[in-house]
Design a protein around this motif. Structure first.
Motif, PDB file in Angstrom:
ATOM      1  N   SER A  12     -57.481  39.136  19.783  1.00 58.15           N
ATOM      2  CA  SER A  12     -58.688  38.901  19.000  1.00 58.15           C
ATOM      3  C   SER A  12     -59.455  40.197  18.720  1.00 58.15           C
ATOM      4  O   SER A  12     -60.215  40.267  17.764  1.00 58.15           O
ATOM      5  CB  SER A  12     -59.603  37.908  19.709  1.00 58.15           C
ATOM      6  N   ALA A  15     -55.985  43.128  16.991  1.00 57.77           N
ATOM      7  CA  ALA A  15     -55.520  42.984  15.609  1.00 57.77           C
ATOM      8  C   ALA A  15     -56.515  43.588  14.620  1.00 57.77           C
ATOM      9  O   ALA A  15     -56.127  44.391  13.773  1.00 57.77           O
ATOM     10  CB  ALA A  15     -55.234  41.520  15.285  1.00 57.77           C
ATOM     11  N   PRO A  16     -57.803  43.247  14.703  1.00 59.27           N
ATOM     12  CA  PRO A  16     -58.746  43.919  13.795  1.00 59.27           C
ATOM     13  C   PRO A  16     -58.788  45.433  14.027  1.00 59.27           C
ATOM     14  O   PRO A  16     -58.863  46.201  13.063  1.00 59.27           O
ATOM     15  CB  PRO A  16     -60.097  43.280  14.124  1.00 59.27           C
ATOM     16  N   ALA A  18     -56.413  47.393  14.961  1.00 61.48           N
ATOM     17  CA  ALA A  18     -55.226  47.996  14.358  1.00 61.48           C
ATOM     18  C   ALA A  18     -55.405  48.167  12.848  1.00 61.48           C
ATOM     19  O   ALA A  18     -54.814  49.061  12.245  1.00 61.48           O
ATOM     20  CB  ALA A  18     -53.995  47.148  14.648  1.00 61.48           C
ATOM     21  N   ALA A  19     -56.231  47.312  12.249  1.00 63.12           N
ATOM     22  CA  ALA A  19     -56.534  47.404  10.816  1.00 63.12           C
ATOM     23  C   ALA A  19     -57.801  48.235  10.581  1.00 63.12           C
ATOM     24  O   ALA A  19     -58.338  48.250   9.473  1.00 63.12           O
ATOM     25  CB  ALA A  19     -56.695  46.011  10.229  1.00 63.12           C
ATOM     26  N   ILE A  21     -60.792  47.748  11.734  1.00 59.20           N
ATOM     27  CA  ILE A  21     -61.967  46.894  11.544  1.00 59.20           C
ATOM     28  C   ILE A  21     -62.567  46.624  12.924  1.00 59.20           C
ATOM     29  O   ILE A  21     -61.982  45.896  13.722  1.00 59.20           O
ATOM     30  CB  ILE A  21     -61.588  45.561  10.864  1.00 59.20           C
ATOM     31  N   THR A  59     -69.801  38.574  14.607  1.00 58.88           N
ATOM     32  CA  THR A  59     -68.522  38.619  13.902  1.00 58.88           C
ATOM     33  C   THR A  59     -67.736  37.388  14.314  1.00 58.88           C
ATOM     34  O   THR A  59     -67.696  37.035  15.495  1.00 58.88           O
ATOM     35  CB  THR A  59     -67.738  39.894  14.275  1.00 58.88           C
ATOM     36  N   VAL A  61     -64.113  35.757  14.667  1.00 60.19           N
ATOM     37  CA  VAL A  61     -62.681  36.022  14.713  1.00 60.19           C
ATOM     38  C   VAL A  61     -61.987  34.667  14.796  1.00 60.19           C
ATOM     39  O   VAL A  61     -62.172  33.924  15.764  1.00 60.19           O
ATOM     40  CB  VAL A  61     -62.293  36.894  15.930  1.00 60.19           C
ATOM     41  N   ALA A  88     -61.613  39.540   6.343  1.00 61.58           N
ATOM     42  CA  ALA A  88     -60.256  40.094   6.297  1.00 61.58           C
ATOM     43  C   ALA A  88     -59.300  39.091   6.916  1.00 61.58           C
ATOM     44  O   ALA A  88     -59.668  38.366   7.847  1.00 61.58           O
ATOM     45  CB  ALA A  88     -60.185  41.411   7.059  1.00 61.58           C
ATOM     46  N   VAL A  89     -58.085  39.042   6.403  1.00 56.62           N
ATOM     47  CA  VAL A  89     -57.025  38.244   6.996  1.00 56.62           C
ATOM     48  C   VAL A  89     -55.982  39.227   7.498  1.00 56.62           C
ATOM     49  O   VAL A  89     -55.454  40.029   6.738  1.00 56.62           O
ATOM     50  CB  VAL A  89     -56.396  37.258   5.970  1.00 56.62           C
ATOM     51  N   ILE A  90     -55.717  39.172   8.806  1.00 53.99           N
ATOM     52  CA  ILE A  90     -54.783  40.123   9.424  1.00 53.99           C
ATOM     53  C   ILE A  90     -53.638  39.346  10.026  1.00 53.99           C
ATOM     54  O   ILE A  90     -53.830  38.402  10.741  1.00 53.99           O
ATOM     55  CB  ILE A  90     -55.496  40.965  10.509  1.00 53.99           C
TER      56      ILE A  90
END
Length: 90
Positions: A12, A15-16, A18-19, A21, A59, A61, A88-90
Motif C-alpha cells: 500500500s 507501489a505508490p 515505486a511510481a 507518488i 490519501t 489507497v 493514479a492507478v498503479i
C-alpha cells in the motif's frame, strides 16, 4: 533474467512510492487510509463507509479495486470528494 524488486514496505506504500507518488506530503495530507476495493459500495458485504472516507482528508489507497473503480469513484464524489482530486492507478 532480472530479479523482482523487493521492498520492506507494505504494498500500500511501496507501489505508490515505486511510481514516485508519496502517500503523505507535508502541507497536503498527514495520513493515508488503506481500503480493500474488491467489494463495491452498496453491496451487502461492504463494510467501508465511503462517505466518511470522502471527508477524512487523507490519501486514499485502494487495493484490489480495479473492477469497482467507477462505483467507488461515484460513491466518493457523491459524498463530497472533489471530482478533480488527483488520482493514479498503479
Amino acid at each position: 533474467m532480472s530479479r523482482p524488486t523487493r521492498s520492506p514496505r507494505p504494498a500500500s506504500i511501496a507501489a505508490p512510492a515505486a511510481a514516485l507518488i508519496p502517500v503523505t506530503h507535508r502541507g497536503l495530507t498527514q495520513g493515508f487510509t488503506v481500503v480493500s476495493g474488491h467489494v463495491p459500495p452498496g453491496h451487502p458485504d461492504s463494510t467501508v463507509d465511503y462517505a466518511a472516507l470522502a471527508q477524512a482528508n487523507t490519501t486514499i489507497v485502494l487495493m484490489m479495486a480495479v473492477a469497482n473503480l467507477e462505483a467507488i469513484s461515484r460513491a466518493l464524489t457523491e459524498a463530497g470528494l472533489d471530482p478533480d482530486t488527483p488520482a493514479a492507478v498503479i
